[in-house]
Structure formats: structure tokens, C-alpha cells
Motif scaffolding. Structure first.
Motif, PDB file in Angstrom:
ATOM      1  N   MET A   2      19.341 -19.563  44.661  1.00 54.96           N
ATOM      2  CA  MET A   2      17.998 -19.276  45.134  1.00 54.96           C
ATOM      3  C   MET A   2      17.341 -18.188  44.276  1.00 54.96           C
ATOM      4  N   LYS A   3      18.129 -17.150  43.917  1.00 55.87           N
ATOM      5  CA  LYS A   3      17.582 -16.096  43.076  1.00 55.87           C
ATOM      6  C   LYS A   3      17.126 -16.649  41.732  1.00 55.87           C
ATOM      7  N   THR A   4      17.920 -17.562  41.164  1.00 58.12           N
ATOM      8  CA  THR A   4      17.590 -18.152  39.880  1.00 58.12           C
ATOM      9  C   THR A   4      16.282 -18.930  39.959  1.00 58.12           C
ATOM     10  N   VAL A   5      16.103 -19.667  41.033  1.00 53.79           N
ATOM     11  CA  VAL A   5      14.873 -20.436  41.221  1.00 53.79           C
ATOM     12  C   VAL A   5      13.683 -19.488  41.323  1.00 53.79           C
ATOM     13  N   LYS A   6      13.832 -18.402  42.079  1.00 57.57           N
ATOM     14  CA  LYS A   6      12.766 -17.434  42.259  1.00 57.57           C
ATOM     15  C   LYS A   6      12.380 -16.783  40.929  1.00 57.57           C
ATOM     16  N   TYR A   7      13.394 -16.372  40.153  1.00 55.14           N
ATOM     17  CA  TYR A   7      13.125 -15.753  38.862  1.00 55.14           C
ATOM     18  C   TYR A   7      12.520 -16.759  37.887  1.00 55.14           C
ATOM     19  N   GLY A   8      12.973 -17.991  37.931  1.00 58.56           N
ATOM     20  CA  GLY A   8      12.421 -19.025  37.069  1.00 58.56           C
ATOM     21  C   GLY A   8      10.959 -19.277  37.395  1.00 58.56           C
ATOM     22  N   LEU A   9      10.650 -19.365  38.689  1.00 59.74           N
ATOM     23  CA  LEU A   9       9.269 -19.580  39.121  1.00 59.74           C
ATOM     24  C   LEU A   9       8.389 -18.407  38.703  1.00 59.74           C
ATOM     25  N   ALA A  10       8.872 -17.197  38.910  1.00 57.38           N
ATOM     26  CA  ALA A  10       8.095 -16.016  38.524  1.00 57.38           C
ATOM     27  C   ALA A  10       7.862 -15.992  37.013  1.00 57.38           C
TER      28      ALA A  10
ATOM     29  N   ASN B 116      -4.233 -18.065  45.431  1.00 57.22           N
ATOM     30  CA  ASN B 116      -5.595 -17.691  45.804  1.00 57.22           C
ATOM     31  C   ASN B 116      -5.909 -17.955  47.278  1.00 57.22           C
ATOM     32  N   ASP B 117      -4.945 -18.561  47.984  1.00 57.83           N
ATOM     33  CA  ASP B 117      -5.063 -18.736  49.436  1.00 57.83           C
ATOM     34  C   ASP B 117      -4.427 -17.571  50.188  1.00 57.83           C
ATOM     35  N   GLY B 118      -3.913 -16.551  49.445  1.00 57.51           N
ATOM     36  CA  GLY B 118      -3.309 -15.372  50.060  1.00 57.51           C
ATOM     37  C   GLY B 118      -1.805 -15.452  50.207  1.00 57.51           C
ATOM     38  N   GLN B 119      -1.201 -16.570  49.841  1.00 59.15           N
ATOM     39  CA  GLN B 119       0.259 -16.734  49.945  1.00 59.15           C
ATOM     40  C   GLN B 119       0.948 -15.874  48.892  1.00 59.15           C
ATOM     41  N   PHE B 120       1.860 -14.984  49.325  1.00 61.05           N
ATOM     42  CA  PHE B 120       2.638 -14.168  48.398  1.00 61.05           C
ATOM     43  C   PHE B 120       3.639 -15.063  47.674  1.00 61.05           C
ATOM     44  N   ILE B 121       3.714 -14.956  46.341  1.00 58.84           N
ATOM     45  CA  ILE B 121       4.621 -15.765  45.544  1.00 58.84           C
ATOM     46  C   ILE B 121       5.824 -14.952  45.085  1.00 58.84           C
ATOM     47  N   ALA B 122       5.595 -13.862  44.345  1.00 58.06           N
ATOM     48  CA  ALA B 122       6.714 -13.091  43.789  1.00 58.06           C
ATOM     49  C   ALA B 122       6.228 -11.761  43.237  1.00 58.06           C
ATOM     50  N   THR B 123       7.171 -10.856  42.995  1.00 62.50           N
ATOM     51  CA  THR B 123       6.910  -9.648  42.219  1.00 62.50           C
ATOM     52  C   THR B 123       7.847  -9.661  41.031  1.00 62.50           C
ATOM     53  N   ASP B 124       7.425  -9.020  39.977  1.00 59.83           N
ATOM     54  CA  ASP B 124       8.234  -8.981  38.764  1.00 59.83           C
ATOM     55  C   ASP B 124       7.914  -7.689  38.008  1.00 59.83           C
ATOM     56  N   PRO B 125       8.925  -7.061  37.383  1.00 58.11           N
ATOM     57  CA  PRO B 125       8.623  -5.893  36.552  1.00 58.11           C
ATOM     58  C   PRO B 125       7.637  -6.294  35.450  1.00 58.11           C
ATOM     59  N   ALA B 126       6.742  -5.400  35.086  1.00 55.48           N
ATOM     60  CA  ALA B 126       5.738  -5.766  34.088  1.00 55.48           C
ATOM     61  C   ALA B 126       5.332  -4.546  33.281  1.00 55.48           C
ATOM     62  N   LYS B 127       4.763  -4.803  32.122  1.00 54.57           N
ATOM     63  CA  LYS B 127       4.163  -3.747  31.329  1.00 54.57           C
ATOM     64  C   LYS B 127       2.793  -3.470  31.932  1.00 54.57           C
ATOM     65  N   PRO B 128       2.381  -2.208  31.980  1.00 54.54           N
ATOM     66  CA  PRO B 128       1.056  -1.931  32.527  1.00 54.54           C
ATOM     67  C   PRO B 128      -0.032  -2.487  31.616  1.00 54.54           C
ATOM     68  N   ILE B 129      -1.141  -2.930  32.222  1.00 53.39           N
ATOM     69  CA  ILE B 129      -2.265  -3.392  31.414  1.00 53.39           C
ATOM     70  C   ILE B 129      -3.205  -2.217  31.185  1.00 53.39           C
ATOM     71  N   ASN B 130      -3.743  -2.145  30.033  1.00 53.47           N
ATOM     72  CA  ASN B 130      -4.634  -1.020  29.697  1.00 53.47           C
ATOM     73  C   ASN B 130      -6.062  -1.430  29.700  1.00 53.47           C
TER      74      ASN B 130
END
Length: 84
Positions: A1-9, A70-84
Motif C-alpha cells: 500500500m505504501k508503494t502504491v501511495k508513493y507511486g501515485l504521489a 479540485n473537489d477537495g479530496q486529499f490525495i497525498a503529501t510529499d517532501p518538496a523543494k520550496p517554490i520561490n
């Protein structure tokens, strides 16, 4: 399940890199879902495409991107570089 979540993200983030428009504010449903999930966050930068909204913010001192449909459904969080 974790692999699927990370793959989707990863797929969602790759699509975002190719097609997002930076700086657009999300609709009220997405904003409410974000606040419900993460509480009051001081600084949030938003980007979006046709299907998803992306909240870029700092959580526990690390940059994070949260993905919402865009319907408000939470999908995932992922570490990211900040956008400037």
C-alpha cells in the motif's frame, strides 16, 4: 500500500511539474479541506492544474507539498523543494 501511495504521489508531482500554473488560489472547497487537514498554516503557496491543487508549505521545519483534488479530496503529501 505504501508503494502504491508513493507511486501515485510521484506521478501526480511529475504531472504538476509539467503542467501547473503557479500562484493560483484554490477554490473554497480545497482551501477548507487544507485547513481541516493541516490547521492554520502561516504561509502557503498554491499552484494548480485542471485536476489538482498543490499547497506548498513548511511542516516541522521541512518543505512539503500537499495534493488535493479540485473537489477537495486529499490525495497525498510529499517532501518538496520550496517554490520561490
Amino acid at each position: 500500500m505504501k508503494t502504491v501511495k508513493y507511486g501515485l504521489a510521484s506521478i501526480i508531482l511529475a504531472c504538476w511539474l509539467m503542467s501547473c500554473s503557479s500562484g493560483s488560489k484554490p477554490n473554497s472547497t480545497v482551501e477548507a479541506a487544507f485547513t481541516n487537514k493541516f490547521g492554520k498554516v502561516e504561509q502557503v503557496a498554491w499552484s494548480s492544474n485542471v485536476d489538482y491543487s498543490y499547497a506548498h508549505f513548511t511542516q516541522h521545519g521541512k518543505p512539503v507539498v500537499a495534493v488535493f483534488g479540485n473537489d477537495g479530496q486529499f490525495i497525498a503529501t510529499d517532501p518538496a523543494k520550496p517554490i520561490n
